[in-house]
Design a protein around this motif. Structure first.
Motif, PDB file in Angstrom:
ATOM      1  N   ARG A   1       6.393  65.112  -1.659  1.00 26.13           N
ATOM      2  CA  ARG A   1       7.835  65.384  -1.535  1.00 26.13           C
ATOM      3  C   ARG A   1       8.159  66.851  -1.844  1.00 26.13           C
ATOM      4  O   ARG A   1       9.002  67.450  -1.202  1.00 26.13           O
ATOM      5  CB  ARG A   1       8.634  64.460  -2.471  1.00 26.13           C
ATOM      6  CG  ARG A   1       8.922  63.108  -1.822  1.00 26.13           C
ATOM      7  CD  ARG A   1       9.849  62.279  -2.662  1.00 26.13           C
ATOM      8  NE  ARG A   1       9.125  61.635  -3.759  1.00 26.13           N
ATOM      9  CZ  ARG A   1       9.707  60.832  -4.643  1.00 26.13           C
ATOM     10  NH1 ARG A   1      10.988  60.585  -4.587  1.00 26.13           N
ATOM     11  NH2 ARG A   1       8.989  60.277  -5.608  1.00 26.13           N
ATOM     12  N   ALA A   2       7.454  67.408  -2.857  1.00 28.48           N
ATOM     13  CA  ALA A   2       7.653  68.830  -3.165  1.00 28.48           C
ATOM     14  C   ALA A   2       7.237  69.679  -1.970  1.00 28.48           C
ATOM     15  O   ALA A   2       7.878  70.681  -1.653  1.00 28.48           O
ATOM     16  CB  ALA A   2       6.850  69.218  -4.398  1.00 28.48           C
TER      17      ALA A   2
ATOM     18  N   GLY B   1       9.254  65.591 -13.235  1.00 29.86           N
ATOM     19  CA  GLY B   1      10.216  66.286 -12.380  1.00 29.86           C
ATOM     20  C   GLY B   1       9.611  67.338 -11.478  1.00 29.86           C
ATOM     21  O   GLY B   1      10.269  68.296 -11.100  1.00 29.86           O
TER      22      GLY B   1
ATOM     23  N   ARG C   1      11.063  75.172  -6.894  1.00 29.99           N
ATOM     24  CA  ARG C   1      11.932  76.219  -7.428  1.00 29.99           C
ATOM     25  C   ARG C   1      11.179  77.249  -8.245  1.00 29.99           C
ATOM     26  O   ARG C   1      11.778  78.140  -8.831  1.00 29.99           O
ATOM     27  CB  ARG C   1      13.023  75.588  -8.285  1.00 29.99           C
ATOM     28  CG  ARG C   1      13.897  74.649  -7.472  1.00 29.99           C
ATOM     29  CD  ARG C   1      15.018  74.141  -8.274  1.00 29.99           C
ATOM     30  NE  ARG C   1      15.872  75.226  -8.761  1.00 29.99           N
ATOM     31  CZ  ARG C   1      17.061  75.018  -9.290  1.00 29.99           C
ATOM     32  NH1 ARG C   1      17.519  73.807  -9.406  1.00 29.99           N
ATOM     33  NH2 ARG C   1      17.775  76.026  -9.705  1.00 29.99           N
TER      34      ARG C   1
ATOM     35  N   THR D   1       8.829  67.241  -8.332  1.00 27.07           N
ATOM     36  CA  THR D   1       9.430  67.287  -7.004  1.00 27.07           C
ATOM     37  C   THR D   1      10.538  68.329  -6.925  1.00 27.07           C
ATOM     38  O   THR D   1      10.732  68.986  -5.918  1.00 27.07           O
ATOM     39  CB  THR D   1      10.022  65.902  -6.669  1.00 27.07           C
ATOM     40  OG1 THR D   1       9.009  64.944  -6.908  1.00 27.07           O
ATOM     41  CG2 THR D   1      10.462  65.823  -5.234  1.00 27.07           C
ATOM     42  N   GLU D   2      11.246  68.482  -8.029  1.00 24.32           N
ATOM     43  CA  GLU D   2      12.379  69.392  -8.034  1.00 24.32           C
ATOM     44  C   GLU D   2      11.981  70.749  -8.602  1.00 24.32           C
ATOM     45  O   GLU D   2      12.440  71.794  -8.147  1.00 24.32           O
ATOM     46  CB  GLU D   2      13.496  68.723  -8.850  1.00 24.32           C
ATOM     47  CG  GLU D   2      14.727  69.546  -9.062  1.00 24.32           C
ATOM     48  CD  GLU D   2      14.827  70.039 -10.487  1.00 24.32           C
ATOM     49  OE1 GLU D   2      15.669  70.894 -10.735  1.00 24.32           O
ATOM     50  OE2 GLU D   2      14.039  69.593 -11.361  1.00 24.32           O
ATOM     51  N   LYS D   3      11.053  70.755  -9.574  1.00 27.60           N
ATOM     52  CA  LYS D   3      10.756  71.998 -10.292  1.00 27.60           C
ATOM     53  C   LYS D   3       9.759  72.903  -9.568  1.00 27.60           C
ATOM     54  O   LYS D   3       9.889  74.116  -9.600  1.00 27.60           O
ATOM     55  CB  LYS D   3      10.217  71.679 -11.689  1.00 27.60           C
ATOM     56  CG  LYS D   3      11.331  71.239 -12.611  1.00 27.60           C
ATOM     57  CD  LYS D   3      10.817  70.811 -13.955  1.00 27.60           C
ATOM     58  CE  LYS D   3      11.952  70.326 -14.823  1.00 27.60           C
ATOM     59  NZ  LYS D   3      11.551  69.260 -15.729  1.00 27.60           N
TER      60      LYS D   3
ATOM     61  N   ALA E   1       9.795  70.171   0.583  1.00 27.90           N
ATOM     62  CA  ALA E   1      10.802  71.178   0.219  1.00 27.90           C
ATOM     63  C   ALA E   1      10.241  72.584   0.330  1.00 27.90           C
ATOM     64  O   ALA E   1      10.948  73.531   0.644  1.00 27.90           O
ATOM     65  CB  ALA E   1      11.307  70.932  -1.207  1.00 27.90           C
TER      66      ALA E   1
ATOM     67  N   ASP F   1       9.280  76.890 -11.065  1.00 32.31           N
ATOM     68  CA  ASP F   1       9.097  76.781 -12.515  1.00 32.31           C
ATOM     69  C   ASP F   1       7.614  76.801 -12.878  1.00 32.31           C
ATOM     70  O   ASP F   1       7.246  77.195 -13.971  1.00 32.31           O
ATOM     71  CB  ASP F   1       9.746  75.496 -13.053  1.00 32.31           C
ATOM     72  CG  ASP F   1      11.261  75.614 -13.102  1.00 32.31           C
ATOM     73  OD1 ASP F   1      11.746  76.749 -12.899  1.00 32.31           O
ATOM     74  OD2 ASP F   1      11.942  74.611 -13.329  1.00 32.31           O
TER      75      ASP F   1
ATOM     76  N   GLU G   1      19.209  74.656 -16.289  1.00 34.54           N
ATOM     77  CA  GLU G   1      19.603  75.377 -15.073  1.00 34.54           C
ATOM     78  C   GLU G   1      19.917  76.840 -15.381  1.00 34.54           C
ATOM     79  O   GLU G   1      19.703  77.717 -14.558  1.00 34.54           O
ATOM     80  CB  GLU G   1      20.831  74.714 -14.437  1.00 34.54           C
ATOM     81  CG  GLU G   1      20.540  73.408 -13.733  1.00 34.54           C
ATOM     82  CD  GLU G   1      19.511  73.547 -12.636  1.00 34.54           C
ATOM     83  OE1 GLU G   1      19.596  74.523 -11.864  1.00 34.54           O
ATOM     84  OE2 GLU G   1      18.603  72.702 -12.556  1.00 34.54           O
TER      85      GLU G   1
END
Lengths: 309, 343
Positions: free
Chosen positions: B231-232, B209, B216, B211-213, B235, B218, A148
């Motif tokens: 799902r990504a 990961g 954002r 869906t989360e990265k 978001a 990355d 993070e």
């Protein structure tokens, strides 16, 4: 003469009896320890000389293929046999990163331990307590916390961008740098604690005496403090180096999985690679490396105690 | 003596009884973060059963554990290629889902799959595809090609993530060079290796990961599973899923009863239960993949019914295929290439 015999006989018997009883009483614990320590190791060792099963597992057929494959690589395309360049590269990366991690944790850990050891006695335990706080959290969670901080939209990049220092995020995540930051953070307490243990026993009168004898600060550090806390330095280095060598989670999460370390290579063989014997042979190789590091440790502490005498 | 006889008789009757009526326990062995809690709650309430769920992270893990024995699991949910392995290795119990009451709901194309002809062992859990994910804010071109990850356009170089799955990545690369997954043809394997080695410097990571990265930032493109990309996309709407026209992988996870299961009757009830459209929809709603049960769409969230990431558009239907479980020889080639790739 007669009296002597009378006196020594029963006493010797009693002593022998006591030793025997002590051994008997500790035998169950010793057996459990020996079995638990050597049992799994034996299984790994045996597996490394068996053949790989079709879908993982092993077939009970003797084979040295796994050991051959640790060291050599038979090119799948032209059939030539060369030194296993991929394995060597991964091994070298593991050793290099572990060594760097040890060096960095030592550089940071030494002053930290020194500061704690020179605090008043009643506040020391508080500082020590702070050092152990990260241990309360699971390793994986600590690693994700680092992620993070250094990711492209993480604390550092956003902070620097807001300050106007950079206008594009610096790619820190998924690099060797990221792996090193992660491992340093994770293993730092393992360096600080043994360092502190030996610094706490350091007689600061000796430091004072050195100053009285006109030693410079640098000389005091080099000729007085470091030789006296050497056992702590070595113990800390070993405690950091060994787990770094087998590290699996940190390189996986922060390194982005593009470059393997030894732990990841072993995991590949037991998982998707379905080659358990090779995985076992690689594990034994890692174990041998750790043993070598420990041997060096024993050697250096012995020479150290020798020089004190 | 007489007491003993009475006791044994009672015990035997009790055992028979237990055989007819289902037990009150069920041990489900499934992929992590894959089992809808609502589904389990509903099943527990309906049949007065206590369900225990254990997670695994790969087919190989599940197979190894089941093979070792003494696991206590009743149901496992392997992918298509591993369903075949479970059956061939004699680990699956032939419970004849094709004769169960709710089998009529199974969509026609999933009734007679090659990995379990006639559906004598397994029931569809979820299915999906492996394709490319692209952030269309970063790259505006055609996304229905594997060149996105194997020969990336300039905008995406250095911003690509690959799923760290040897079988998926190598199979896809082999399709891209015009061969088939699990081939032992060295010419094709070499082409695939060269392709991957040349592409690797343009990848930033090989990681899970997404869906989360991905939302954002990355990375901006990936080879990944459709449900996660979907799902990504929820978001960050600019994230789209593409079906490589050179060929892409279709996978299906299937529930089957293990041969050494202790609660066979309950397990059968569960297989029948998940073929009910309303229950299958619960599984899909949780994991965001399609399920292979006709009529379940009606019970899904509206946005899932039409999402192109989940429902394969007609023009790309022919390019999809199931990847088989590779032979030992092919796996050796795969592992050698994979090790070289990630050294």
């Amino acid at each position: 003469m007669k009296n002597d015999k009378l006196a020594s006989g029963p006493v010797g018997d009693m002593q022998r009896k006591r030793t025997r009883r002590n051994w008997l009483l500790s035998a169950p614990a010793l057996v459990v320890l020996a079995a638990a320590a050597s049992g799994p190791l034996l299984i790994v060792l045996v597996y490394s000389v068996l053949s790989a099963g079709e879908y993982g597992g092993v077939v009970w057929k003797f084979s040295t293929d796994a050991w051959f494959n640790v060291v050599f690589f038979r090119d799948i395309f032209d059939g030539t046999t060369t030194l296993a360049d991929a394995h060597m590269k991964i091994l070298w990366r593991s050793v290099r990163l572990s060594f760097m991690t040890t060096l960095i944790t030592l550089t940071i850990g030494f002053p930290t331990a020194y500061v704690i050891a020179t605090r008043p006695r009643e506040t020391r335990s508080f500082w020590l307590f702070l050092i152990t706080v990260p241990f309360w959290t699971n390793l994986l969670i600590r690693t994700f916390a680092i992620l993070e901080v250094i990711r492209n939209e993480g604390l550092i990049n956003i902070g620097l961008q807001m300050l106007g220092v950079i206008d594009k995020p610096i790619q820190m995540l998924y690099t060797d740098f990221a792996i090193m930051v992660g491992m340093t953070y994770v293993y730092l307490p393992l360096m600080v604690l043994p360092l502190y243990a030996s610094m706490e026993r350091l007689d600061f009168n000796l430091v004072e005496a050195a100053y009285d004898l006109y030693a410079t600060r640098r000389k005091v550090l080099r000729r007085v403090i470091i030789p006296l806390v050497k056992p702590g330095i070595i113990a800390g280095s070993i405690l950091v180096f060994i787990p770094s060598l087998g590290a699996f989670v940190t390189p996986r999460v922060l390194g982005g999985g593009k470059k393997m370390m030894l732990g990841n290579l072993i995991e590949l063989q037991f998982g998707a690679g379905r080659n358990w014997p090779l995985g076992a042979a690689l594990s034994v190789t890692l174990l041998a490396l750790v043993m070598a590091a420990l041997l060096i440790y024993v050697r250096s502490t012995q020479s150290h105690s020798g020089s004190v005498r | 003596m007489k007491m003993n006889v009475v006791f044994v008789t009672v015990a035997v009757i009790g055992l028979c009884f237990a055989g007819v009526v289902h037990s009150s326990e069920l041990n489900l062995y499934n992929w992590g973060n894959y089992t809808s809690p609502d589904l389990i709650k509903k099943f527990e309430a309906q049949y007065d059963v206590n369900v225990t769920i254990t997670d695994y992270d790969s087919n190989t893990t599940a197979l190894a554990k089941v093979k070792a024995g003494g696991h206590g699991f009743d149901i496992v949910v392997p992918s298509a290629n591993y369903v075949k392995v479970f059956i061939e290795e004699g680990l699956a119990l032939e419970v004849r889902p094709d004769q169960m009451e709710n089998f009529k709901h199974v969509a026609p194309q999933w009734r007679n799959p090659s990995f379990d002809p006639g559906r004598r062992y397994s029931v569809p859990w979820l299915w999906g595809t492996v394709g490319v994910a692209v952030d269309t804010d970063v790259y505006k071109g055609d996304i229905n090609t594997a060149s996105i990850v194997f020969d990336p356009p300039e905008e995406l170089a250095g911003k690509i993530n690959m799923a760290p799955e040897m079988g998926d990545v190598l199979g896809m690369a082999l399709k891209y060079v015009g061969s088939e997954p699990c081939t032992t043809d060295k010419v094709a394997l070499k082409k695939a290796r060269d392709l991957l080695m040349a592409a690797k410097p343009k990848w930033v990571s090989m990681d899970y990961g997404l869906t989360e990265k991905m939302p954002r930032g990355d990375f901006s493109a990936a080879l990944y599973w459709n449900g996660a990309v979907y799902r990504a996309g929820l978001a960050k709407p600019s994230i789209k899923f593409g079906y490589p026209r050179e060929g892409y992988e279709i996978w299906m996870d299937n529930a089957l009863v293990l041969k050494d299961a202790k609660n066979v009757e309950t397990a059968k009830l569960f297989l029948n239960f998940i073929m009910d459209p309303e229950n299958a929809a619960l599984i899909s709603t949780f994991a965001r993949y399609a399920n292979g049960i006709s009529g379940s769409e009606a019970f899904m969230p509206d946005e899932m019914k039409t999402a192109s990431a989940i429902n394969i558009p007609d023009e790309f239907k022919d390019a999809g295929m199931f990847f088989p479980a590779c032979s030992k020889e092919a796996t050796e080639y795969y592992t050698a290439i994979w090790t070289e790739l990630t050294k």
